[in-house]
Design a protein around this motif. Sequence first.
Motif, PDB file in Angstrom:
ATOM      1  N   ALA A 107      15.431 -11.131  36.442  1.00  0.00           N
ATOM      2  CA  ALA A 107      15.514 -10.054  37.439  1.00  0.00           C
ATOM      3  C   ALA A 107      14.167  -9.860  38.119  1.00  0.00           C
ATOM      4  CB  ALA A 107      15.957  -8.753  36.777  1.00  0.00           C
ATOM      5  N   THR A 108      14.181  -9.893  39.442  1.00  0.00           N
ATOM      6  CA  THR A 108      12.987  -9.623  40.247  1.00  0.00           C
ATOM      7  C   THR A 108      13.100  -8.237  40.864  1.00  0.00           C
ATOM      8  OG1 THR A 108      12.619 -11.945  40.815  1.00  0.00           O
ATOM      9  CG2 THR A 108      11.665 -10.290  42.292  1.00  0.00           C
ATOM     10  N   GLY A 109      12.064  -7.448  40.695  1.00  0.00           N
ATOM     11  CA  GLY A 109      12.020  -6.157  41.369  1.00  0.00           C
ATOM     12  C   GLY A 109      11.448  -6.311  42.769  1.00  0.00           C
ATOM     13  N   ILE A 110      12.137  -5.761  43.757  1.00  0.00           N
ATOM     14  CA  ILE A 110      11.609  -5.709  45.123  1.00  0.00           C
ATOM     15  C   ILE A 110      11.217  -4.270  45.393  1.00  0.00           C
ATOM     16  CG2 ILE A 110      12.213  -5.873  47.567  1.00  0.00           C
ATOM     17  CD1 ILE A 110      13.920  -8.284  46.903  1.00  0.00           C
ATOM     18  N   LEU A 111       9.926  -4.024  45.556  1.00  0.00           N
ATOM     19  CA  LEU A 111       9.422  -2.663  45.725  1.00  0.00           C
ATOM     20  C   LEU A 111       8.967  -2.473  47.162  1.00  0.00           C
ATOM     21  CD1 LEU A 111       9.113  -0.128  44.057  1.00  0.00           C
ATOM     22  CD2 LEU A 111       6.814  -0.846  43.447  1.00  0.00           C
ATOM     23  N   LEU A 112       9.629  -1.575  47.866  1.00  0.00           N
ATOM     24  CA  LEU A 112       9.379  -1.363  49.291  1.00  0.00           C
ATOM     25  C   LEU A 112       8.278  -0.333  49.466  1.00  0.00           C
ATOM     26  CD1 LEU A 112      13.109  -1.352  50.424  1.00  0.00           C
ATOM     27  CD2 LEU A 112      11.497  -3.273  50.370  1.00  0.00           C
ATOM     28  N   ALA A 156       6.727  -5.337  49.170  1.00  0.00           N
ATOM     29  CA  ALA A 156       6.719  -5.391  50.633  1.00  0.00           C
ATOM     30  C   ALA A 156       5.734  -4.323  51.102  1.00  0.00           C
ATOM     31  CB  ALA A 156       8.107  -5.119  51.193  1.00  0.00           C
ATOM     32  N   VAL A 157       4.616  -4.747  51.681  1.00  0.00           N
ATOM     33  CA  VAL A 157       3.495  -3.844  51.908  1.00  0.00           C
ATOM     34  C   VAL A 157       3.180  -3.688  53.400  1.00  0.00           C
ATOM     35  CG1 VAL A 157       2.470  -4.448  49.678  1.00  0.00           C
ATOM     36  CG2 VAL A 157       1.769  -5.693  51.727  1.00  0.00           C
ATOM     37  N   SER A 158       2.450  -2.638  53.692  1.00  0.00           N
ATOM     38  CA  SER A 158       1.841  -2.453  55.005  1.00  0.00           C
ATOM     39  C   SER A 158       0.352  -2.751  54.861  1.00  0.00           C
ATOM     40  CB  SER A 158       2.053  -1.014  55.480  1.00  0.00           C
ATOM     41  OG  SER A 158       1.349  -0.115  54.634  1.00  0.00           O
ATOM     42  N   GLU A 159      -0.361  -2.727  55.959  1.00  0.00           N
ATOM     43  CA  GLU A 159      -1.809  -2.926  55.865  1.00  0.00           C
ATOM     44  C   GLU A 159      -2.457  -1.809  55.061  1.00  0.00           C
ATOM     45  OE1 GLU A 159      -3.345  -5.660  56.645  1.00  0.00           O
ATOM     46  OE2 GLU A 159      -1.368  -6.399  57.210  1.00  0.00           O
ATOM     47  N   ARG A 186      -1.537  -2.624  51.157  1.00  0.00           N
ATOM     48  CA  ARG A 186      -1.773  -3.980  50.638  1.00  0.00           C
ATOM     49  C   ARG A 186      -2.866  -4.012  49.572  1.00  0.00           C
ATOM     50  NH1 ARG A 186      -0.787  -9.204  51.871  1.00  0.00           N
ATOM     51  NH2 ARG A 186       0.429  -8.607  53.724  1.00  0.00           N
ATOM     52  N   ALA A 187      -4.019  -3.451  49.866  1.00  0.00           N
ATOM     53  CA  ALA A 187      -5.144  -3.551  48.922  1.00  0.00           C
ATOM     54  C   ALA A 187      -4.795  -2.902  47.589  1.00  0.00           C
ATOM     55  CB  ALA A 187      -6.391  -2.906  49.528  1.00  0.00           C
ATOM     56  N   GLN A 212       4.500  -9.202  53.683  1.00  0.00           N
ATOM     57  CA  GLN A 212       4.298  -8.218  54.734  1.00  0.00           C
ATOM     58  C   GLN A 212       5.602  -7.486  55.017  1.00  0.00           C
ATOM     59  OE1 GLN A 212       1.336  -7.392  56.108  1.00  0.00           O
ATOM     60  NE2 GLN A 212       2.427  -5.710  57.141  1.00  0.00           N
ATOM     61  N   GLY A 213       5.533  -6.169  55.047  1.00  0.00           N
ATOM     62  CA  GLY A 213       6.694  -5.384  55.423  1.00  0.00           C
ATOM     63  C   GLY A 213       6.971  -5.497  56.906  1.00  0.00           C
TER      64      GLY A 213
END
Length: 368
Positions: free
Chosen positions: A3-8, A49-52, A55-56, A71-72
């Motif tokens: 199972a992979t978690g996708i975290l928005l 799934a990240v924004s700028e 991300r860090a 990248q989101g």
Amino acid sequence: MSATGILLCAGGSTRMGFDKLMTPVSGKCAIARSAEALIAGGVTEIVFAVSERTRAFCEALPLSVPKTLVQGGAERRDSVRNAIAAATGDILVIHDAARCLVSPAIVRSSIASAEQYGNGVVALSVTDTVFLSEDGKLTRLPREKLLRMQTPQTFRKAEIAEAYRNTAPEAAEATDDCTLYALAGYVPHFVAGSEDNFKLTTPADFARAERYFTRYGTGFDTHRLVEGRKLILGGVDIPYEKGLLGHSDADVLTHAVMDALLGAAGLPDIGHLFPDTDPAFKDADSMVLLGKVVAAVAEKGLRPATVSAEIIAQRPKLAPHLPGMKRRFAEVLGIPEEDIALAATTTEGMNDEGRGLCISAQAVASAR
């Protein structure tokens, strides 16, 4: 199945007014809390799934499972699509980071459902009466047929990937994964959610989450009254012919508050932290020790929130000194005076306090 978690984590927090994903909720931000819940619930990797902006933080976040950052997109569906392409698991657990109070049990249930039925969509039944209002006309909706969608929404990878390839006009209007999944011809299987699994959307939601993580502790202390000692309570030197006997300054009120805070944080009491066998604490200022307790609580990711304490003494009269004590506590605890309640009472001449042999104090404190 793996199972992979996708975290928005690419949302803009436009309705919050501040960064809801990066602002600590009782010492830990929503991204970290959501990631921990997914891992405890059984995912073996996480795709962020990240924004700028996020991300860090996500790059630096220590995890016990492998992670990947993508990248989101401009819309939620774009972020999910990018994350699906990077995920390696047989099952994908898609979760909004803003639902940071999700329990590991809910995550496990959604994964188990996906293993058995192909999907496990977390949702809640509607218990309120619901009306549809159109052009001044009210139509009551059958609440027994309504569901409130939550996340995670969990699917076998091949099926949800197919659903996200749908380019039909109605697919462009979908606001969650389950809608796209159903449009692709699959039958959703629902898993019971929780009222606690709400989404951080408004400042009121953030305050509710802070209350959820509030922890409480109690403290009590008593010291003998003797001649030749200063009487110090709540960091205030009080004129009296006797003072309290102890290894430190014997400030029973501050000691009770310290133990209450330590209890809220699940830490040992002041006898363990500041033993009376240690000469370093001989005649120690209890307000200085309280500062050390605040630091120890902070190491647990918590901070003082409220204090309610009471002094039990027949004499001297303490009411005039309570405002000064409250100011001292506010300074050291770093909380407003209005979040501190202090009182003094007698025992009407009964017990050792009533006979003037000792002074006691009891306290309740919260931390979050």
